[in-house]
Every structure is written in C-alpha cells, then in structure tokens.
Design an enzyme around this catalytic site. Structure first.
Site, PDB file in Angstrom:
ATOM      1  N   HIS A  84       1.146  -1.104   0.574  1.00  0.00           N
ATOM      2  CA  HIS A  84       0.080   0.039  -0.223  1.00  0.00           C
ATOM      3  C   HIS A  84       0.793   1.326   0.312  1.00  0.00           C
ATOM      4  O   HIS A  84       2.436   0.960   0.006  1.00  0.00           O
ATOM      5  CB  HIS A  84      -0.860   0.031   1.318  1.00  0.00           C
ATOM      6  CG  HIS A  84      -0.348  -0.545   2.353  1.00  0.00           C
ATOM      7  ND1 HIS A  84       0.716   0.629   3.115  1.00  0.00           N
ATOM      8  CD2 HIS A  84       0.059  -1.308   3.209  1.00  0.00           C
ATOM      9  CE1 HIS A  84       1.519   0.069   4.471  1.00  0.00           C
ATOM     10  NE2 HIS A  84       0.644  -1.348   4.151  1.00  0.00           N
ATOM     11  N   HIS A 114       4.391   1.348   2.414  1.00  0.00           N
ATOM     12  CA  HIS A 114       5.397   0.417   1.671  1.00  0.00           C
ATOM     13  C   HIS A 114       5.726   1.859   0.325  1.00  0.00           C
ATOM     14  O   HIS A 114       7.239   1.466   0.955  1.00  0.00           O
ATOM     15  CB  HIS A 114       5.153  -1.139   0.302  1.00  0.00           C
ATOM     16  CG  HIS A 114       4.137  -1.588   2.187  1.00  0.00           C
ATOM     17  ND1 HIS A 114       2.826  -1.698   1.883  1.00  0.00           N
ATOM     18  CD2 HIS A 114       5.095  -2.347   2.961  1.00  0.00           C
ATOM     19  CE1 HIS A 114       2.706  -2.998   2.917  1.00  0.00           C
ATOM     20  NE2 HIS A 114       3.663  -2.912   3.543  1.00  0.00           N
ATOM     21  N   GLY A 167       8.933   1.208   8.738  1.00  0.00           N
ATOM     22  CA  GLY A 167       7.167   2.243   9.048  1.00  0.00           C
ATOM     23  C   GLY A 167       6.921   2.390  10.623  1.00  0.00           C
ATOM     24  O   GLY A 167       7.403   1.367  11.499  1.00  0.00           O
ATOM     25  N   SER A 188      -2.063  -0.538   6.393  1.00  0.00           N
ATOM     26  CA  SER A 188      -1.977  -1.553   6.956  1.00  0.00           C
ATOM     27  C   SER A 188      -2.568  -3.099   5.929  1.00  0.00           C
ATOM     28  O   SER A 188      -3.923  -2.333   5.410  1.00  0.00           O
ATOM     29  CB  SER A 188      -1.862  -2.043   8.407  1.00  0.00           C
ATOM     30  OG  SER A 188      -2.578  -2.941   8.372  1.00  0.00           O
TER      31      SER A 188
END
Ligand code: PAF
Length: 283
Positions: free
Chosen positions: A34, A37, A149, A187
């Site tokens: 997503h 990333h 992240g 997520s």
C-alpha cells in the site's frame, strides 16, 4: 526492475552494484503493498543509489492460529507498484530458499525484554520471528540503510536493538505512518475489514489522538488516560489488547517528567487485529 528469487542471483546483482561503488537501501516487506510501503521506497531512493525491496510472508512471525494462510499475497500487483515507484531490485524468494529446514529447527535471533511486552504478550514468538528474518535478510542484502514504518513502532525498536546489540553494519531509518483521511493507519490487514468495520477502525486513531491531547495539555495521570480510552474503544465495539503510554526511546513505563512519549494500542475488530501508535513530545 529486476526480480530475483534465489540468494545466489541476489548476491550477483548486489556484487556488481558494490563494485560500481553504489550504496544500497533496503525495504523488507511481506507484500500486499500500500502507499505506506511505497513511501518507504520513495524515502529509500533519497538515501542510496540503489533500492532493493523484498517480499516474503515470513511463517516464523505468525503464531499458531494466526492468519499466515490467509495473509494476502499479491506478488504481480506488488511487483508492478515497486517498479513504478522506482525500485531497482525485488527479492521474491520461496519459503524453502529462506528456511531450508523448518523455521523452528533453525538458529534464531531473540531480543529479550522488548519482545515480550505489548504485542509480544499477545503474539508469543512474533518478535523472535521478525528479528530472525530481518537479520537473515540483512545478511543476504547487506544494505547500507534499511527502512521501516513507524506504524510497527515496537518492531522498529526491536530491530534497532538487535542492530545495536549485534553490531550490525546497517543504519535503520524510520518512516512516519501513512494514514487514510479518517486517520486509520494503512495496513495490509485493513483488507480484512468490512466497510462498516473500516469506519469503526478509525476510532483507534481517534482515541490515540484524544490521549495525545491530554498529554500535550499537561495531564500526567497515565493510568487514568489509558483507562478512559480503553472504555472509549470498547464502547465503539473494538476489543482492546492494550492501550499504553510508554517512553519513546525504549517502551519503558514513563515517569511524570518524561518528555518523549509514545501511546501504543492494539485492538481487535471482527477478525482483524489493528495496531497503531502516536508519538508525543511535551516541554
Ligand atoms: O513489517 C513487516 O512487514 C515484517 O514484519 C517484516 C519487517 C518485513 C519482517 O517480515
């Protein structure tokens, strides 16, 4: 973008780049990518000459009964997104390439203490699995810098601790959480949420924000803030695993005069387990 599946092929490309004097940034992922990333890839491009990403759904970090089998696997779409984002090399191994024996029969890396708290209490063995795969991938890629992240804040600290304690020659670069307009942290597991659950899920960010507001306003009654937001989450239909105010540096319980705090929460909604956190620095 090249795609390689074996350690040998990966090593050949990396050797060529190193001979050419290129620095290497690494973005390890479990795929189903997503924008969070892709933000890591964007940042990686700023930090090094070449960007390597990996996609590997690591069985060792799932506890029995968790969603290893159901975890979304979308390698073709992921490869396209990585290519469009400017990744130079994708490492996409099969399980046997990474774990020639059963993971539980192989050597592992354990970061004691940090791994046992918060998510570690609810996912026994999870951070051992994470530390082990990240160590293995670091040994395969030998990056100058690796990006993670902040959404997985505890994971970030576990990895930092592993790198520091084991003198691994890699810089860890954190990247801020990417959120939907509702505040919901991106997520891969958000795909499990129904439309109704998705709007409820934003409550997690709301309650972290409310707690952050109280801390910024000078409130130091940590236990009372945690209790209140726990009740708010339950009232909204979420089932919290924890809602906890900690020190940013090491996740220890804070003292009243600690200035750099992080509020971490995990809660279940339907069949999805959500985690999120907010850092708060106060004068
Ligand atoms: O954050 C993830 O996606 C995974 O835990 C990681 C770091 C790629 C290790 O499998």
């Amino acid at each position: 973008m090249d795609i390689v599946a074996s350690k040998t092929a990966l090593g050949e490309v990396l050797r060529r780049w190193r001979t050419d004097g290129c620095s290497i940034a690494f973005v390890p992922t479990m795929g189903n990518l997503h924008d969070g990333h892709l933000r890591l890839v964007e940042e990686a491009k700023r930090l090094a000459d070449r960007v390597v990403a990996s996609i590997f759904v690591n069985p060792a970090q799932f506890s029995p009964g968790e969603d290893f089998g159901a975890y979304p696997r979308t390698p073709a779409e992921d490869a396209e997104k990585l290519r469009a984002a400017g990744t130079h090399l994708l490492f996409l191994p099969e399980t046997g390439e990474i774990y020639p024996d059963r993971p539980e029969a192989m050597a592992f890396v354990e970061v004691p203490g940090l791994s046992d708290d918060l998510c570690g209490r609810f996912r026994p063995g999870h951070f051992r699995g994470v530390a082990t795969i990240v160590c293995k991938l670091f040994n395969m890629v030998r990056p100058d810098v690796a990006l993670f992240g902040e959404k997985d804040y505890q994971q970030l600290l576990v990895i930092r601790r592993m790198v520091a304690d084991l003198d691994m020659p890699v810089r860890i670069h954190p990247v801020a959480t990417v959120r939907e307009p509702s505040g919901l942290a991106l997520s891969s597991r958000n795909g499990y949420l129904t439309a109704e659950e998705k709007s409820l899920a934003a409550e997690l960010f709301e309650s972290l924000s409310a707690a952050a507001g109280r801390l910024r306003g000078g409130d130091r009654n940590f236990a009372e803030i945690e209790r209140q937001q726990w009740a708010v989450l339950e009232a909204a239909g979420l089932r919290p695993d924890y809602f906890s105010i900690r020190r940013q540096a090491d996740l220890a319980l804070p003292q009243a005069d600690d200035k750099h705090l992080v509020i971490l929460a995990a809660a279940r909604l339907g069949k999805t387990r959500l985690i999120d956190n907010l850092k708060v620095s106060v004068d």
